[in-house]
Design a protein around this motif. Structure first.
Motif, PDB file in Angstrom:
ATOM      1  N   GLY A   1      -0.707   9.452  22.472  1.00  0.00           N
ATOM      2  CA  GLY A   1      -0.031   9.322  21.175  1.00  0.00           C
ATOM      3  C   GLY A   1      -0.907   9.750  20.012  1.00  0.00           C
ATOM      4  N   VAL A   2      -0.393   9.498  18.819  1.00  0.00           N
ATOM      5  CA  VAL A   2      -1.111   9.935  17.615  1.00  0.00           C
ATOM      6  C   VAL A   2      -1.625   8.719  16.840  1.00  0.00           C
ATOM      7  CG1 VAL A   2      -0.845  11.075  15.366  1.00  0.00           C
ATOM      8  CG2 VAL A   2       0.248  12.051  17.392  1.00  0.00           C
ATOM      9  N   VAL A   3      -2.920   8.772  16.465  1.00  0.00           N
ATOM     10  CA  VAL A   3      -3.447   7.754  15.561  1.00  0.00           C
ATOM     11  C   VAL A   3      -3.241   8.296  14.158  1.00  0.00           C
ATOM     12  CG1 VAL A   3      -5.513   6.538  14.782  1.00  0.00           C
ATOM     13  CG2 VAL A   3      -5.201   7.034  17.219  1.00  0.00           C
ATOM     14  N   GLU A   4      -2.448   7.593  13.367  1.00  0.00           N
ATOM     15  CA  GLU A   4      -2.164   8.072  12.016  1.00  0.00           C
ATOM     16  C   GLU A   4      -3.160   7.456  11.043  1.00  0.00           C
ATOM     17  OE1 GLU A   4       1.996   7.353  11.049  1.00  0.00           O
ATOM     18  OE2 GLU A   4       2.446   7.554  13.185  1.00  0.00           O
ATOM     19  N   VAL A   5      -3.919   8.334  10.419  1.00  0.00           N
ATOM     20  CA  VAL A   5      -4.976   7.864   9.523  1.00  0.00           C
ATOM     21  C   VAL A   5      -4.407   7.016   8.385  1.00  0.00           C
ATOM     22  CG1 VAL A   5      -6.676   8.718   7.853  1.00  0.00           C
ATOM     23  CG2 VAL A   5      -6.520   9.767  10.101  1.00  0.00           C
TER      24      VAL A   5
ATOM     25  N   PHE B   1       0.809  -1.198   0.000  1.00  0.00           N
ATOM     26  CA  PHE B   1       0.000   0.000   0.000  1.00  0.00           C
ATOM     27  C   PHE B   1       0.851   1.259   0.000  1.00  0.00           C
ATOM     28  CE2 PHE B   1      -2.615  -3.379   1.442  1.00  0.00           C
ATOM     29  CZ  PHE B   1      -3.764  -3.179   0.697  1.00  0.00           C
ATOM     30  N   SER B   2       2.176   1.058  -0.033  1.00  0.00           N
ATOM     31  CA  SER B   2       3.045   2.214   0.128  1.00  0.00           C
ATOM     32  C   SER B   2       2.929   3.208  -1.018  1.00  0.00           C
ATOM     33  CB  SER B   2       4.497   1.763   0.270  1.00  0.00           C
ATOM     34  OG  SER B   2       4.840   1.017  -0.876  1.00  0.00           O
ATOM     35  N   GLY B   3       2.568   2.720  -2.213  1.00  0.00           N
ATOM     36  CA  GLY B   3       2.477   3.594  -3.369  1.00  0.00           C
ATOM     37  C   GLY B   3       1.463   4.704  -3.201  1.00  0.00           C
ATOM     38  N   LEU B   4       0.519   4.502  -2.299  1.00  0.00           N
ATOM     39  CA  LEU B   4      -0.542   5.491  -2.172  1.00  0.00           C
ATOM     40  C   LEU B   4      -0.401   6.326  -0.911  1.00  0.00           C
ATOM     41  CD1 LEU B   4      -3.508   3.280  -3.340  1.00  0.00           C
ATOM     42  CD2 LEU B   4      -2.558   5.221  -4.532  1.00  0.00           C
ATOM     43  N   GLU B   5       0.725   6.209  -0.252  1.00  0.00           N
ATOM     44  CA  GLU B   5       0.829   6.877   1.035  1.00  0.00           C
ATOM     45  C   GLU B   5       1.404   8.289   0.989  1.00  0.00           C
ATOM     46  OE1 GLU B   5       2.150   4.552   4.474  1.00  0.00           O
ATOM     47  OE2 GLU B   5       1.719   2.844   3.209  1.00  0.00           O
ATOM     48  N   THR B   6       1.693   8.756  -0.224  1.00  0.00           N
ATOM     49  CA  THR B   6       2.240  10.101  -0.321  1.00  0.00           C
ATOM     50  C   THR B   6       1.196  11.115   0.145  1.00  0.00           C
ATOM     51  OG1 THR B   6       3.027   9.220  -2.391  1.00  0.00           O
ATOM     52  CG2 THR B   6       3.559  11.526  -1.920  1.00  0.00           C
ATOM     53  N   PRO B   7       1.527  11.957   1.124  1.00  0.00           N
ATOM     54  CA  PRO B   7       0.518  12.913   1.566  1.00  0.00           C
ATOM     55  C   PRO B   7       0.195  13.904   0.445  1.00  0.00           C
ATOM     56  CG  PRO B   7       2.474  12.928   3.008  1.00  0.00           C
ATOM     57  CD  PRO B   7       2.799  12.088   1.826  1.00  0.00           C
ATOM     58  N   GLY B   8      -1.006  14.384   0.422  1.00  0.00           N
ATOM     59  CA  GLY B   8      -1.407  15.363  -0.578  1.00  0.00           C
ATOM     60  C   GLY B   8      -1.698  14.733  -1.927  1.00  0.00           C
TER      61      GLY B   8
ATOM     62  N   LEU C   1      -3.174  18.008  10.078  1.00  0.00           N
ATOM     63  CA  LEU C   1      -1.830  17.529   9.758  1.00  0.00           C
ATOM     64  C   LEU C   1      -0.927  17.768  10.962  1.00  0.00           C
ATOM     65  CD1 LEU C   1      -1.253  18.700   6.084  1.00  0.00           C
ATOM     66  CD2 LEU C   1      -1.412  16.358   6.887  1.00  0.00           C
ATOM     67  N   MET C   2      -0.157  16.784  11.334  1.00  0.00           N
ATOM     68  CA  MET C   2       0.777  16.961  12.456  1.00  0.00           C
ATOM     69  C   MET C   2       2.100  16.281  12.125  1.00  0.00           C
ATOM     70  SD  MET C   2      -1.404  14.698  15.108  1.00  0.00           S
ATOM     71  CE  MET C   2      -2.845  15.712  14.921  1.00  0.00           C
ATOM     72  N   GLU C   3       3.100  16.607  12.931  1.00  0.00           N
ATOM     73  CA  GLU C   3       4.403  16.040  12.632  1.00  0.00           C
ATOM     74  C   GLU C   3       4.695  14.877  13.571  1.00  0.00           C
ATOM     75  OE1 GLU C   3       6.999  18.971  11.058  1.00  0.00           O
ATOM     76  OE2 GLU C   3       8.717  17.931  11.941  1.00  0.00           O
ATOM     77  N   VAL C   4       4.991  13.717  12.984  1.00  0.00           N
ATOM     78  CA  VAL C   4       5.356  12.547  13.787  1.00  0.00           C
ATOM     79  C   VAL C   4       6.686  12.020  13.257  1.00  0.00           C
ATOM     80  CG1 VAL C   4       4.689  10.183  14.450  1.00  0.00           C
ATOM     81  CG2 VAL C   4       2.931  11.938  14.191  1.00  0.00           C
ATOM     82  N   ARG C   5       7.650  11.904  14.120  1.00  0.00           N
ATOM     83  CA  ARG C   5       8.996  11.440  13.751  1.00  0.00           C
ATOM     84  C   ARG C   5       9.497  12.105  12.460  1.00  0.00           C
ATOM     85  NH1 ARG C   5       6.213   7.061  15.565  1.00  0.00           N
ATOM     86  NH2 ARG C   5       5.644   6.482  13.457  1.00  0.00           N
ATOM     87  N   GLY C   6       9.318  13.412  12.401  1.00  0.00           N
ATOM     88  CA  GLY C   6       9.830  14.183  11.279  1.00  0.00           C
ATOM     89  C   GLY C   6       8.998  14.102  10.002  1.00  0.00           C
ATOM     90  N   ARG C   7       7.864  13.365  10.063  1.00  0.00           N
ATOM     91  CA  ARG C   7       7.014  13.272   8.866  1.00  0.00           C
ATOM     92  C   ARG C   7       5.710  14.009   9.129  1.00  0.00           C
ATOM     93  NH1 ARG C   7       4.697   8.347   7.771  1.00  0.00           N
ATOM     94  NH2 ARG C   7       4.967   7.860   9.959  1.00  0.00           N
ATOM     95  N   LYS C   8       5.140  14.608   8.079  1.00  0.00           N
ATOM     96  CA  LYS C   8       3.833  15.250   8.220  1.00  0.00           C
ATOM     97  C   LYS C   8       2.777  14.170   8.032  1.00  0.00           C
ATOM     98  CE  LYS C   8       3.374  20.086   7.848  1.00  0.00           C
ATOM     99  NZ  LYS C   8       4.357  20.308   8.838  1.00  0.00           N
ATOM    100  N   VAL C   9       1.910  13.990   9.013  1.00  0.00           N
ATOM    101  CA  VAL C   9       0.870  12.968   8.859  1.00  0.00           C
ATOM    102  C   VAL C   9      -0.496  13.551   9.224  1.00  0.00           C
ATOM    103  CG1 VAL C   9       2.432  11.036   9.389  1.00  0.00           C
ATOM    104  CG2 VAL C   9       1.068  12.048  11.220  1.00  0.00           C
TER     105      VAL C   9
END
Ligand code: GDP
Length: 356
Positions: A261-265, A9-16, A245-253
């Motif tokens: 903690g953060v639930v990452e959609v 599923f990684s191909g579709l995980e690019t934000p935006g 949008l929030m920052e988790v471990r240097g990534r915008k999620v």
């Protein structure tokens, strides 16, 4: 989930990025020219996170002017259907997406009215299509039929409510139902698995037909086969929605921030959001085809069986470009319309003969 399965599923995980520009090449070429028209309906009690999820799925604010009614307004209102259309373009591929939301569903004291309202909305779109199809400007028909219906199930119960069962039974011959467990972040992994199993059991026991992903062709590549296998396994999709949008471990999620903690959609370890989106994007064409070949055909034949009169004939024949058609075209079109009427009449007679 293992890192291997997450990879599919990684191909579709690019934000935006929604991802429909990634469709297989053949479909892509066709859609670059025409653009997609797709209508999604979201059904389920209010407050289950439908609007939040839809906005997150398509990375757009579909309901900028939404007003949330207070309790008194809510209990008095019948369900109000709100179609919103957006055009999204990715790498030159256009998607004209209409989402029909059903705010107020489950709030009113009498939900029978809500059912009726939603069912008649679906039927109205079929009727409109039927009328346009028998009309003269068949090339430019707008397809507003509902191609897919996300049915939201509450995570707080122990399975489907009688209301869900009754309503899904009324819907399943008309639309492709995709069951979705809402607000999955309130469930532990074990609770989620249990709820999924119960929901699937109840769907089967009650003879409810939900949308089933088609089998892959044997010559399909292994990665795609694995993706479809995982999608099938995830039904009913347990999702979370958020538009922050929030920052988790240097990534915008996109996520929901809790004290712990953060639930990452868009993290496949946290919920099935990405799977639901992948399913929708990669199966848009199949959902459209089933709408045409199964649900619309059901509607058409039922309507003919009831002996309803054919859609009204148009009086004026207008050509988009020239304003009027020449005689040859008019005669041709009249002949076509006549032929269609005869075919319908024949079908009606057949049904009557079978009934006798
Ligand atoms: P709708 O009435 O079904 O369209 O629901 P909304 O999208 O308006 O959401 C209702 C409330 O639930 C809002 O306060 C949202 O912030 C919250 N919400 C939306 N999605 C989720 C989710 O996935 N998990 C949790 N815990 N809350 C959510």
């Amino acid at each position: 989930m293992t890192s291997e399965s997450a990879k599919s599923f990684s191909g579709l995980e690019t934000p935006g990025y929604v991802g429909f520009a990634n469709l297989p090449n053949q479909v892509h070429r066709k859609s670059v020219k025409k653009g997609f028209e797709f209508t999604l309906m979201v059904v389920g009690e209010s407050g289950l996170g439908k609007s939040t999820l839809v906005n997150a799925l398509f990375l757009t604010d579909l309901y900028p002017e939404r007003v949330i009614p207070d309790a008194v307004e809510k209990s008095n209102q019948t369900v109000k259907l709100e179609p919103s259309t957006v055009e999204i373009e990715e790498r030159g591929v256009k998607l004209r997406l209409t989402v029909v939301d059903t705010p107020g569903y489950g709030d009113a004291i009498n939900n029978t009215d809500s059912f009726t309202e939603i069912i008649s909305y679906i039927d109205d779109q079929f009727e409109r299509f039927l009328r346009d199809e028998s009309g003269l400007n068949r090339k430019n028909i707008m397809d507003n039929r509902i191609h897919c219906c996300f049915y939201f199930i509450s995570p707080f119960g122990h399975g489907l409510k009688p209301l869900d069962i009754e309503f899904m039974k009324q819907l399943h011959n008309k639309v492709n139902i995709v069951p979705v467990i809402a607000k999955a972040d309130v469930l532990t992994k074990k609770e989620m698995l249990k709820l999924k199993t119960t929901v699937l059991d109840e769907i089967a026991k009650n003879g409810i037909r939900i949308y089933s992903l088609p089998e892959c062709d044997s010559d399909e590549d292994e990665e795609y086969k694995e993706q479809v296998r995982q999608l099938k396994q995830a039904v009913p999709f347990a999702v979370c929605g958020a538009n922050t949008l929030m920052e988790v471990r240097g990534r915008k999620v996109r996520g929901r921030l809790y004290p712990w903690g953060v639930v990452e959609v868009e993290n496949p370890d946290h919920c099935d959001f990405i799977k639901l989106r992948t399913m929708l994007i990669t199966h848009m064409q199949d959902l459209q085809e089933i709408t045409q070949q199964v649900h619309y055909e059901n509607y058409r034949s039922e309507r003919l069986a009831k002996g309803a009169p054919p859609p009204p004939k148009r009086n004026t024949i207008i050509d988009d470009k020239n304003g009027a058609l020449n005689d040859k075209d008019r005669i041709l079109q009249e002949k076509e319309a006549e032929l269609k009427r005869m075919t319908e009449l024949l079908a009606q007679m057949k049904v009557q003969m079978q009934q006798q």
